[in-house]
Design a protein around this motif. Structure first.
Motif, PDB file in Angstrom:
ATOM      1  N   ASP A 132       0.835  -1.198   0.000  1.00 34.94           N
ATOM      2  CA  ASP A 132       0.000   0.000   0.000  1.00 34.94           C
ATOM      3  C   ASP A 132       0.875   1.255   0.000  1.00 34.94           C
ATOM      4  N   ALA A 133       0.255   2.406   0.191  1.00 34.10           N
ATOM      5  CA  ALA A 133       0.980   3.680   0.128  1.00 34.10           C
ATOM      6  C   ALA A 133       2.044   3.797   1.205  1.00 34.10           C
ATOM      7  N   TYR A 134       1.940   2.983   2.265  1.00 31.20           N
ATOM      8  CA  TYR A 134       2.914   3.011   3.357  1.00 31.20           C
ATOM      9  C   TYR A 134       3.903   1.849   3.256  1.00 31.20           C
ATOM     10  N   ALA A 135       3.933   1.215   2.063  1.00 35.38           N
ATOM     11  CA  ALA A 135       4.840   0.094   1.783  1.00 35.38           C
ATOM     12  C   ALA A 135       4.533  -1.125   2.639  1.00 35.38           C
ATOM     13  N   ARG A 136       3.304  -1.222   3.121  1.00 35.34           N
ATOM     14  CA  ARG A 136       2.909  -2.394   3.905  1.00 35.34           C
ATOM     15  C   ARG A 136       2.388  -3.479   2.972  1.00 35.34           C
ATOM     16  N   PRO A 137       2.864  -4.730   3.122  1.00 38.79           N
ATOM     17  CA  PRO A 137       2.382  -5.811   2.254  1.00 38.79           C
ATOM     18  C   PRO A 137       0.909  -6.088   2.498  1.00 38.79           C
ATOM     19  N   TYR A 138       0.183  -6.372   1.417  1.00 39.95           N
ATOM     20  CA  TYR A 138      -1.255  -6.591   1.558  1.00 39.95           C
ATOM     21  C   TYR A 138      -1.704  -7.916   0.964  1.00 39.95           C
ATOM     22  N   ILE A 139      -1.363  -8.171  -0.294  1.00 41.07           N
ATOM     23  CA  ILE A 139      -1.857  -9.357  -0.981  1.00 41.07           C
ATOM     24  C   ILE A 139      -0.836  -9.754  -2.037  1.00 41.07           C
ATOM     25  N   ARG A 140      -0.872 -11.006  -2.450  1.00 41.48           N
ATOM     26  CA  ARG A 140       0.044 -11.476  -3.482  1.00 41.48           C
ATOM     27  C   ARG A 140      -0.703 -11.757  -4.776  1.00 41.48           C
ATOM     28  N   LEU A 141       0.003 -11.565  -5.892  1.00 44.16           N
ATOM     29  CA  LEU A 141      -0.512 -11.930  -7.200  1.00 44.16           C
ATOM     30  C   LEU A 141       0.347 -13.059  -7.756  1.00 44.16           C
ATOM     31  N   ARG A 142      -0.270 -14.168  -8.074  1.00 38.62           N
ATOM     32  CA  ARG A 142       0.447 -15.290  -8.688  1.00 38.62           C
ATOM     33  C   ARG A 142       0.321 -15.189 -10.211  1.00 38.62           C
ATOM     34  N   MET A 143       1.468 -15.075 -10.896  1.00 38.46           N
ATOM     35  CA  MET A 143       1.479 -14.973 -12.349  1.00 38.46           C
ATOM     36  C   MET A 143       1.155 -16.337 -12.963  1.00 38.46           C
TER      37      MET A 143
END
Length: 370
Positions: A132-143
């Motif tokens: 997010d805007a604060y560089a906090r991890p939120y979710i992953r995207l699997r290619m």
């Protein structure tokens, strides 16, 4: 005779200082060039003067798509390298290729279509952690699968290692930012763009770019037009990344148009046909509204993807007037506008706009072609 199929015919020199980096503080004070096709004349006014050229019984067609916070930042989960991306659209199971593997994921889970940039090449199965805007991890995207034509990926959002059924719009709200075009402040958005780069009537999320002619409208202007008897008709076209891309083929016949999802509802189609029957004008606000209307069959309901490329010699069947901004050289939007307004007249109009210091592109001034 000019070659109307030659891309170079749609080029023009534009001084950089005429590219608008911010909208007018009062949207109604933006300039409005009024181009009259019948008399081949040009007038100069302001957006607030628009009611002068519309009459009771006319229909104003507005694209109600809503720009989503589609610009993404993240890190490659394995390497920690920086990644930037752009959400293009959700991909439902029914939209996947027939040969799509059913394992290890169920076809019904909603995937995303995205573009991304990073050092090194992503591989199928690799994941990117969105922050997010604060560089906090939120979710992953699997290619999962790469499109060789445009370099986009189909990917699956994962939360705690499992596919999530959380809405893509909610995820984007948590981690995304406004994707303003690269020719505006080099594509770097700020807090003001959240409101500025959105029409006041936006309601259907799905666009990665604004239908910019609609940015000129305020609730007050819409109310004035309504009191005048001008009817508002809403259509939807989710503006895609292709709107940023200039045409690459020198011959327009060889250009493959990007596709965008659009909708003209049965009620809206009926109201537009009634407008025609009573002698009113169908006034499209923006090239995106034009693409929806012209993708319909004689103003019959339409829903689905359109890849309509409007270029000479095209005959318009659903649009009587067009309000639009000033477009990029060698773009499909410029070709559409010159096809509608008349090539020589619009070439003269653009030259006059530059001479008189009109503001260009998404946050710029407007043109009304009658």
């Amino acid at each position: 005779m000019p070659d109307l199929q030659s891309l170079s015919h749609y080029d023009y020199p534009l001084p950089e200082h005429l590219i608008a980096s911010r909208p007018m503080e009062n949207r109604l004070e933006a300039r409005l060039m009024v181009v009259h096709r019948q008399t081949q004349t040009i007038e100069h006014a302001h957006v607030g003067d628009l009611p002068q050229w519309l009459e009771g019984g006319d229909c104003l067609v507005l694209n109600d798509t809503k720009v989503v916070p589609a610009r993404l930042k993240g890190v490659r989960t394995l390497t920690g390298g920086a990644w930037e991306g752009l959400f293009l659209e959700p991909v439902a199971g029914r939209d996947l290729p027939e040969d799509w593997p059913s394992q290890p994921f169920d076809r019904t889970w909603q995937r995303w279509n995205i573009l991304g940039t990073t050092r090194g090449k992503l591989q199928p199965g690799e994941t990117v952690t969105l922050v997010d805007a604060y560089a906090r991890p939120y979710i992953r995207l699997r290619m999962e699968k790469k499109n060789r034509q445009d370099g986009s990926w189909i990917c699956l959002p994962l939360l705690d290692g499992e596919p999530t059924d959380e809405s893509c719009w909610e995820i984007l709200r948590q981690v995304g930012s406004v994707p303003i075009p690269p020719y505006i402040r080099k594509g770097v958005s700020d807090a003001s763009d959240v409101q500025n780069y959105q029409t006041v009537y936006a309601s259907q999320p799905g666009a990665v770019a604004a239908p910019t002619a609609g940015l000129h409208f305020t609730p007050e202007l819409l109310e004035t037009l309504e009191k005048q008897g001008v009817e508002k008709i809403f259509v939807t076209l989710h503006v895609g990344l292709g709107t940023f891309r200039p045409i690459s083929a020198e011959n327009l016949e060889h250009h493959t148009m990007h596709r965008e999802w659009g909708s003209l509802s049965p009620l809206a189609a009926q109201e537009l046909r009634e407008c025609r029957q009573r002698g009113g004008k169908i006034v499209a606000v923006g090239t995106t509204s034009v693409r929806v209307l012209e993708s319909s069959s004689q103003l019959q309901p339409f829903e689905g993807y359109t890849d309509l490329f409007i270029r000479p010699p095209y005959t318009f069947h659903a649009v009587d007037a067009l309000m639009t901004n000033f477009h990029l050289p060698k773009s499909s939007l410029l070709v559409l506008v010159r096809t509608f307004g008349g090539d020589e007249l619009l070439r003269r109009a653009y030259a006059e706009a530059i001479e008189k210091g009109y503001r260009f592109y998404s946050y710029g001034d407007a043109m009304l072609i009658l």
